[in-house]
Design an enzyme around this catalytic site. Structure first.
Site, PDB file in Angstrom:
ATOM      1  N   ILE A   1      39.748   8.509 -41.797  1.00 45.83           N
ATOM      2  CA  ILE A   1      38.955   7.366 -42.275  1.00 45.83           C
ATOM      3  C   ILE A   1      37.892   7.908 -43.232  1.00 45.83           C
ATOM      4  O   ILE A   1      37.137   8.810 -42.860  1.00 45.83           O
ATOM      5  CB  ILE A   1      38.232   6.687 -41.077  1.00 45.83           C
ATOM      6  CG1 ILE A   1      39.237   6.239 -40.011  1.00 45.83           C
ATOM      7  CG2 ILE A   1      37.366   5.507 -41.542  1.00 45.83           C
ATOM      8  CD1 ILE A   1      38.664   6.245 -38.605  1.00 45.83           C
ATOM      9  N   HIS A   2      37.875   7.410 -44.457  1.00 49.28           N
ATOM     10  CA  HIS A   2      36.787   7.846 -45.346  1.00 49.28           C
ATOM     11  C   HIS A   2      36.420   6.829 -46.421  1.00 49.28           C
ATOM     12  O   HIS A   2      35.452   7.014 -47.148  1.00 49.28           O
ATOM     13  CB  HIS A   2      37.139   9.184 -46.032  1.00 49.28           C
ATOM     14  CG  HIS A   2      38.148   9.045 -47.140  1.00 49.28           C
ATOM     15  ND1 HIS A   2      39.498   9.051 -46.916  1.00 49.28           N
ATOM     16  CD2 HIS A   2      37.998   8.885 -48.486  1.00 49.28           C
ATOM     17  CE1 HIS A   2      40.141   8.908 -48.074  1.00 49.28           C
ATOM     18  NE2 HIS A   2      39.251   8.796 -49.049  1.00 49.28           N
TER      19      HIS A   2
END
Ligand code: UD1
Ligand code: UDP
Length: 381
Positions: free
Chosen positions: A218-219
């Site tokens: 997740i980014h």
């Protein structure tokens, strides 16, 4: 000899550039001189340096050391640095990858001083202009002379935006050439998969059995910076892990790691920290990542590259975004766009967990995209 400047900066660009550098080294050493410029957008050892040795990429000739900043400031510093490199080296073209601020800066700097732009990963569109990447990729495409699209969808997007597939050489910024050539990331996964098995000790280190865990990254800024979205994702992963007694391996981007404390509520943060099934680790090397992908039962991600690698390694993918540029993956039934929506994520997990066989036809080329790109730019630049 063709002199080309390659711009890298963010993690996925270093990885993509490996495919072209390898093709140059193996097949075009006497024809192409590559000058590698690292903007310094990513600078932590595990976001940058780790990839050079293991992917056998030449060290950057120049590092602009721009670092993190707001979009405008970061991009402006890069434009300034890239412009002066281009003025000094006077290359025949500049190779840009993907859709980051490093891509945008390269396109603006080069096009203004008439250095032909070669865009690798052209034509991808989310049709969501609130994404910084969408602005970057549209701008870069429209400043390019040679555009290489990994998918048919990307190629068709370019045509819809007015690029003419009938253009003939000599190509220029006003008479650009567009090509559908497959994905350099597929070249890489293909090339490094066997090496990764031999060299990576990540499964042993994390005490994982193949097929027994979910891999998640997740980014995306709209997930990390929005407490509601970040919480929905972590609540869903936590519930799936607990209900099915499954580990979720999370090699977290530094951006996300920094936002956990501020954007998860206290109760969820405590749960995430104390649940041994949620395994948060620093970003891993590419070879470790490939092994984690190949042996995962499922992948949950908001990354563009990881969505594709899930497909390359025939893993179902939960796409933690409101839409995707890689719509073929969804059309094949191998990915579900869940957005950052707790129920959607859980339901998509259950859908894939109960599914026997998925089909993964070859839609990202044949592993030779980098050679095609080198061959074309030798003839056309
Ligand atoms: C960038 C790209 C995104 C790409 C991603 C790949 C843009 C606009 N975004 O997002 O398209 O998917 O790279 O990973 O170009 N940080 C560190 N160490 C580092 C790098 C970053 O701690 O080595 C932290 C900093 O707090 C920084 C934040 O991450 O402010 C964001 O970094 P930045 O490069 O601006 O964007 P990414 O989120 O990495
Ligand atoms: N990747 C990696 N280590 C990690 C996470 C990702 O090597 O801990 C690799 C991944 O295999 C893929 C690329 O980084 O090749 C994707 O980059 P990222 O998710 O940062 O950016 P995006 O593709 O979304 O632009």
């Amino acid at each position: 000899m063709h002199k080309l400047v390659t711009i890298i900066g963010a993690r996925p660009q270093i990885i993509k550039a490996a495919a072209i550098s390898r093709a140059i080294k193996n097949h075009f050493k006497t024809d192409i001189e590559e000058i590698i410029v690292h903007t310094g957008q990513h600078y932590d050892v595990n976001m940058s340096e780790v990839f050079f040795g293991e992917l056998d990429i030449p060290e950057p000739d120049i590092n602009l050391n721009v670092g993190s900043a707001s979009h405008g400031l970061q991009t402006a510093r890069m434009i300034e640095g890239i412009e002066s490199v281009l003025m000094e080296h006077k290359p025949d073209g500049i190779i840009l990858y993907g859709d980051t601020n490093s891509t945008l800066a390269g396109a603006v700097a080069a096009a203004k001083i008439h250095v032909p732009v070669i865009h690798v990963e052209a034509g991808l569109r989310s049709f969501n202009k609130s994404m910084p990447e969408e602005i970057n990729r549209i701008t870069c495409d429209h400043a390019s002379t040679l555009l290489f699209s990994p998918t048919k969808t990307g190629y068709n997007n370019l045509i819809k935006e007015g690029f003419n597939p009938g253009n003939k050489p000599p190509y220029t910024i006003d008479n650009p050439g567009i090509f559908h050539c497959g994905d350099v990331m597929y070249d890489n996964s293909f090339h490094f998969a066997a090496v990764a098995d031999q060299k990576s000790g990540i499964l042993k280190k994390l005490e994982l059995q193949p097929g027994s865990y979910i891999l998640s990254t997740i980014h995306r800024n709209n997930n990390t910076d929005d407490p509601e979205r970040l919480q929905a994702i972590f609540r869903a992963l936590d519930k799936i892990a607990v209900k099915h007694h499954l580990k979720v391996i999370l090699p977290l981007h530094p951006r996300t790691r920094k936002m956990l404390d501020s954007n998860l509520n206290r109760e969820l943060l405590n749960e995430v920290k104390k649940n041994p099934l949620l395994v948060i680790i620093p970003p891993v090397s590419f070879l470790d990542m490939i092994v984690l992908e190949k042996d995962a039962m499922m992948i949950a991600t908001d990354s563009g590259g990881v969505q594709k690698e899930a497909y390359f390694f025939k893993k179902p993918c939960l796409i933690l975004r409101p839409e995707t540029e890689w719509k073929e993956i969804v059309e094949q039934g191998a990915g579900i766009v869940t957005d950052a929506h707790e129920i959607n994520i859980i339901e998509a997990y259950e859908h894939f967990a109960g599914q026997e066989e998925l089909a993964f036809p070859q839609i990202f080329g044949n592993g030779n995209a980098a050679s095609f790109i080198c061959e074309t730019l030798m003839n056309e630049i």
